[in-house]
Design an enzyme around this catalytic site. Structure first.
Site, mmCIF file in Angstrom:
data_model
loop_
_atom_site.group_PDB
_atom_site.id
_atom_site.type_symbol
_atom_site.label_atom_id
_atom_site.label_comp_id
_atom_site.label_asym_id
_atom_site.label_seq_id
_atom_site.Cartn_x
_atom_site.Cartn_y
_atom_site.Cartn_z
ATOM 1 C CG HIS A 177 -1.938 -1.014 1.338
ATOM 2 N ND1 HIS A 177 -2.123 -1.809 2.444
ATOM 3 C CD2 HIS A 177 -2.887 -1.402 0.446
ATOM 4 C CE1 HIS A 177 -3.144 -2.627 2.237
ATOM 5 N NE2 HIS A 177 -3.626 -2.412 1.034
ATOM 6 C CE LYS A 196 -13.528 -6.883 3.992
ATOM 7 N NZ LYS A 196 -12.453 -6.238 3.231
ATOM 8 N NE ARG A 243 -2.739 -7.817 -4.204
ATOM 9 C CZ ARG A 243 -3.520 -8.141 -3.206
ATOM 10 N NH1 ARG A 243 -3.038 -8.283 -1.996
ATOM 11 N NH2 ARG A 243 -4.800 -8.363 -3.398
ATOM 12 C CB SER A 303 -4.412 -6.421 4.700
ATOM 13 O OG SER A 303 -4.017 -5.176 4.209
HETATM 14 O O1 PNS Z 1 -8.872 -2.664 0.415
HETATM 15 P P1 PNS Z 1 -10.147 -3.206 -0.163
HETATM 16 O O2 PNS Z 1 -10.989 -3.865 0.909
HETATM 17 O O3 PNS Z 1 -9.906 -4.113 -1.350
HETATM 18 O O4 PNS Z 1 -10.966 -1.917 -0.707
HETATM 19 C C1 PNS Z 1 -12.238 -2.060 -1.317
HETATM 20 C C2 PNS Z 1 -12.910 -0.671 -1.495
HETATM 21 C C3 PNS Z 1 -12.863 0.134 -0.207
HETATM 22 C C4 PNS Z 1 -12.196 0.110 -2.566
HETATM 23 C C5 PNS Z 1 -14.376 -0.916 -1.978
HETATM 24 O O5 PNS Z 1 -14.936 -1.930 -1.210
HETATM 25 C C6 PNS Z 1 -15.243 0.330 -1.844
HETATM 26 O O6 PNS Z 1 -15.001 1.327 -2.468
HETATM 27 N N1 PNS Z 1 -16.270 0.241 -0.969
HETATM 28 C C7 PNS Z 1 -17.181 1.327 -0.691
HETATM 29 C C8 PNS Z 1 -18.595 0.944 -1.114
HETATM 30 C C9 PNS Z 1 -18.790 1.189 -2.603
HETATM 31 O O7 PNS Z 1 -18.611 2.288 -3.097
HETATM 32 N N2 PNS Z 1 -19.190 0.136 -3.341
HETATM 33 C C10 PNS Z 1 -19.459 0.232 -4.763
HETATM 34 C C11 PNS Z 1 -18.320 -0.304 -5.604
HETATM 35 S S1 PNS Z 1 -18.582 -2.024 -5.857
#
Ligand code: PNS
Length: 161
Positions: A17, A41, A90, A129
């Site tokens: 990150h 979560k 990745r 993570s």
């Molecule tokens: O680090 P992560 O858990 O892979 O990040 C995922 C993230 C935070 C980018 C994604 O889950 C997100 O943007 N969630 C907020 C809810 C949202 O906007 N959902 C619509 C897109 S599917």
């Protein structure tokens, strides 16, 4: 001014990150790293702890700010008047998931929020993570996965368990 958001769970932030943050901070005038406050979560670190880790790790990057959000990313980005989301890729296994999120955000925002992907530096391509947490849960060595000051913070979480 070119601004971007780097959203994520960051539970915890890894060197992968940090690599994306450092590189994105050179591409944009302002980068907001934002922790998703996902109540559904079961996270290891609270949102506040994750924000503090990110702030400490980015304290020498003047154009990086750290924040948190809940709800939809497109709503948060609109509120901040930011039109670019940065995500790290990745491997091919990330691609399908990331493509879906990027396309959903673009569609839902009527084109207002686009996504820029940075391919992770090779030395961090294996990192996640989840694997950091798994290694730490078995008291393995995570010193090559997270910054030094984060190693003990992660270890402490598993000592308490
Ligand atoms: O680090 P992560 O858990 O892979 O990040 C995922 C993230 C935070 C980018 C994604 O889950 C997100 O943007 N969630 C907020 C809810 C949202 O906007 N959902 C619509 C897109 S599917």
């Amino acid at each position: 001014m070119k601004a971007a958001i780097y959203p994520g769970s960051f539970d915890p932030m890894t060197l992968g990150h940090l690599d994306v943050i450092q590189r994105a901070s050179k591409m944009f005038d302002q980068l907001t790293v934002s922790v998703l406050d996902n109540k559904a979560k079961n996270a290891l670190f609270s949102v506040e702890e994750r924000v503090n880790i990110l702030r400490e790790a980015t304290k020498d990057l003047p154009n990086v700010t750290v924040d948190s959000f809940d709800g939809l990313l497109i709503d948060y980005a609109k509120e901040k008047n930011i039109h670019v989301s940065v995500r790290g890729l990745r491997a091919i296994t990330d691609f399908e998931y990331e493509l879906q999120i990027a396309q959903t955000n673009r569609k839902l925002s009527n084109g207002a929020l686009d996504t820029v992907f940075l391919t992770t530096s090779l030395e961090y391509a294996y990192l996640s993570s989840s694997s950091v947490k798994e290694i730490a849960s078995f008291h393995g060595d995570i010193s090559q996965c997270v910054p030094d000051f984060v190693v003990n913070l992660v270890k402490a979480k598993f000592e308490k368990k």
